[in-house]
Write a protein that holds these residues in place. Structure first.
Motif, mmCIF file in Angstrom:
data_model
loop_
_atom_site.group_PDB
_atom_site.id
_atom_site.type_symbol
_atom_site.label_atom_id
_atom_site.label_comp_id
_atom_site.label_asym_id
_atom_site.label_seq_id
_atom_site.Cartn_x
_atom_site.Cartn_y
_atom_site.Cartn_z
ATOM 1 N N MET A 115 -95.195 -91.460 -19.302
ATOM 2 C CA MET A 115 -93.934 -90.940 -19.820
ATOM 3 C C MET A 115 -92.964 -90.611 -18.684
ATOM 4 N N ILE A 116 -93.475 -90.029 -17.622
ATOM 5 C CA ILE A 116 -92.626 -89.678 -16.481
ATOM 6 C C ILE A 116 -92.245 -90.930 -15.701
ATOM 7 N N GLN A 117 -93.178 -91.863 -15.562
ATOM 8 C CA GLN A 117 -92.851 -93.131 -14.892
ATOM 9 C C GLN A 117 -91.701 -93.837 -15.595
ATOM 10 N N LEU A 118 -91.768 -93.907 -16.935
ATOM 11 C CA LEU A 118 -90.717 -94.587 -17.703
ATOM 12 C C LEU A 118 -89.389 -93.841 -17.622
ATOM 13 N N ALA A 119 -89.433 -92.513 -17.745
ATOM 14 C CA ALA A 119 -88.201 -91.725 -17.770
ATOM 15 C C ALA A 119 -87.435 -91.808 -16.461
ATOM 16 N N PHE A 120 -88.173 -91.919 -15.354
ATOM 17 C CA PHE A 120 -87.517 -91.896 -14.044
ATOM 18 C C PHE A 120 -87.542 -93.254 -13.339
ATOM 19 N N GLY A 121 -88.050 -94.284 -14.016
ATOM 20 C CA GLY A 121 -88.084 -95.602 -13.402
ATOM 21 C C GLY A 121 -88.997 -95.684 -12.201
ATOM 22 N N LEU A 122 -90.128 -94.986 -12.262
ATOM 23 C CA LEU A 122 -91.062 -94.974 -11.146
ATOM 24 C C LEU A 122 -91.949 -96.219 -11.165
ATOM 25 N N ASP A 145 -96.113 -79.613 -15.257
ATOM 26 C CA ASP A 145 -95.917 -80.908 -14.595
ATOM 27 C C ASP A 145 -94.907 -80.768 -13.466
ATOM 28 N N GLN A 146 -95.225 -81.339 -12.321
ATOM 29 C CA GLN A 146 -94.257 -81.418 -11.229
ATOM 30 C C GLN A 146 -93.325 -82.596 -11.483
ATOM 31 N N TYR A 147 -92.050 -82.321 -11.740
ATOM 32 C CA TYR A 147 -91.096 -83.393 -12.023
ATOM 33 C C TYR A 147 -90.492 -83.935 -10.738
ATOM 34 N N PRO A 149 -84.308 -86.834 -22.937
ATOM 35 C CA PRO A 149 -85.678 -86.297 -22.918
ATOM 36 C C PRO A 149 -86.444 -86.713 -21.670
ATOM 37 N N ILE A 150 -87.345 -85.835 -21.245
ATOM 38 C CA ILE A 150 -88.217 -86.083 -20.091
ATOM 39 C C ILE A 150 -87.392 -86.375 -18.830
ATOM 40 N N ARG A 151 -86.260 -85.686 -18.703
ATOM 41 C CA ARG A 151 -85.431 -85.858 -17.509
ATOM 42 C C ARG A 151 -85.002 -84.517 -16.913
ATOM 43 N N ALA A 198 -85.334 -86.200 -8.908
ATOM 44 C CA ALA A 198 -84.173 -86.635 -9.700
ATOM 45 C C ALA A 198 -83.987 -85.805 -10.975
ATOM 46 N N ALA A 199 -84.978 -85.014 -11.356
ATOM 47 C CA ALA A 199 -84.839 -84.170 -12.550
ATOM 48 C C ALA A 199 -83.794 -83.088 -12.302
ATOM 49 N N ALA A 200 -83.147 -82.653 -13.381
ATOM 50 C CA ALA A 200 -82.056 -81.680 -13.273
ATOM 51 C C ALA A 200 -82.326 -80.492 -14.180
ATOM 52 N N PRO A 201 -81.663 -79.365 -13.939
ATOM 53 C CA PRO A 201 -81.755 -78.249 -14.880
ATOM 54 C C PRO A 201 -81.245 -78.676 -16.253
ATOM 55 N N ARG A 202 -81.815 -78.116 -17.293
ATOM 56 C CA ARG A 202 -81.363 -78.452 -18.644
ATOM 57 C C ARG A 202 -80.117 -77.643 -18.980
ATOM 58 N N THR A 203 -79.109 -78.325 -19.451
ATOM 59 C CA THR A 203 -77.868 -77.661 -19.830
ATOM 60 C C THR A 203 -77.588 -77.902 -21.307
ATOM 61 N N GLY A 204 -76.803 -77.042 -21.878
ATOM 62 C CA GLY A 204 -76.426 -77.162 -23.280
ATOM 63 C C GLY A 204 -75.139 -76.414 -23.519
ATOM 64 N N HIS A 205 -74.874 -76.101 -24.759
ATOM 65 C CA HIS A 205 -73.666 -75.371 -25.105
ATOM 66 C C HIS A 205 -73.818 -73.897 -24.735
ATOM 67 N N ASP A 206 -72.742 -73.295 -24.249
ATOM 68 C CA ASP A 206 -72.789 -71.897 -23.837
ATOM 69 C C ASP A 206 -73.251 -71.008 -24.985
#
Length: 298
Positions: free
Chosen positions: A195-202, A224-226, A79-81, A229-237
């Motif tokens: 929340m963003i500081q914690l998720a990304f270790g800022l 929100d501008q992430y 979450p939040i990544r 280091a944030a990535a596209p969200r991926t899941g099951h096809d």
């Protein structure tokens, strides 16, 4: 008044999600069943067909909903990544009372204690995370000023009132939100966003740029501008992504989307759709938005 109609979260166990939101957030079950092949096709997620879903409504009776749709476990989801719908924000009457309830909860973990939001002195949120890695902001709004663009809760825990969209390019999404959705979008502001500081270790002094999207002065989307280091969200096809997977909104100018539909609109039934024409869009991040034809919700 709001255009926000529903926030959908992908969960591993729909019945368990219904139970905890009933017991701990006072929500009520108003619809359940299996996702039809037609609806799964509209979302372009054929693997979702036949999956269980449930629609829940706050105890206030406000017709703004939470929907849970069954999905497979995605072990790499954090979450939040990632880009896309990041969090659901629910308005509450007394955030300290809600915090006491959440501390005692066997299901929700408090990940952010109640505190005023920097730059928004009338807003006091807290944050929790549930077993399906759902990030929920529970926010007390200390104003009844109609010009604030924020709601007045009618029950201790009321309706979703903002969905948070994590953007790789805030300006591009800001322009799309304005030009395609036809919403008013504020200029960016920069705040220390825990929340963003914690998720990304800022660092504690690092700031996040964000904008608010409104309809007739009423806020219901946060952009929100992430970090890079944030990535596209991926899941099951062929399935809905993990986390918050769909925002559903009303829109009185339905025909403005004629050249933007992901899939052609159809009339859909049930408490959420109410027999209205409904179409699906994708944001620049690839996040799904359902548009239901109709006026704002009181």
């Amino acid at each position: 008044m709001t255009l926000l109609k529903c926030a959908t979260h992908t969960v591993y166990d729909v019945a368990a999600a219904v139970d905890r939101y009933t017991r701990e957030l006072d929500y009520q079950l108003v619809d359940q069943g299996s996702v039809s092949p037609e609806l799964a096709a509209a979302w372009m997620t054929p693997a979702t067909a036949g999956r269980a879903y449930a629609v829940m409504q706050p105890s206030s009776g406000t017709p703004v909903f939470l929907r849970f749709v069954e999905g497979a476990v995605e072990p790499d989801y954090k979450p939040i990544r990632t880009h896309g719908w990041a969090a659901i924000e629910i308005c509450v009457q007394d955030v300290e009372a809600v915090n006491t309830r959440m501390i005692a909860s066997p299901h929700f973990d408090v990940i952010g204690q109640p505190k005023p939001l920097e730059g928004f002195p009338t807003v006091k949120p807290m944050q929790v995370r549930g077993p399906d890695l759902e990030t929920v902001y529970l926010t007390e709004i200390k104003t009844d000023d109609p010009g604030s663009g924020l709601p007045v809760p009618r029950s201790l825990v009321d309706r979703p009132f903002i969905l948070v969209l994590a953007c790789p390019d805030l300006e591009a999404t800001r322009a799309w939100t304005r030009d395609v959705l036809g919403l008013e979008v504020t200029d960016p502001v920069s705040i220390r966003y825990s929340m963003i500081q914690l998720a990304f270790g800022l660092n504690a002094e690092d700031k996040t740029s964000l904008c608010l999207a409104r309809w007739n002065g009423k806020t219901f989307i946060e952009l929100d501008q992430y970090p890079a280091a944030a990535a596209p969200r991926t899941g099951h096809d062929g399935a809905l992504p993990p986390g918050v997977s769909i925002m559903t909104m009303m829109h009185p100018d339905f025909d403005r989307f004629a050249d933007h539909w992901l899939t052609p609109p159809q009339r859909r039934d049930g408490p959420l759709y109410d027999g209205r024409r409904t179409g699906v869009l994708k944001t620049p991040e690839g996040a799904l938005i359902e548009i239901i034809e109709g006026d704002a919700i009181a």
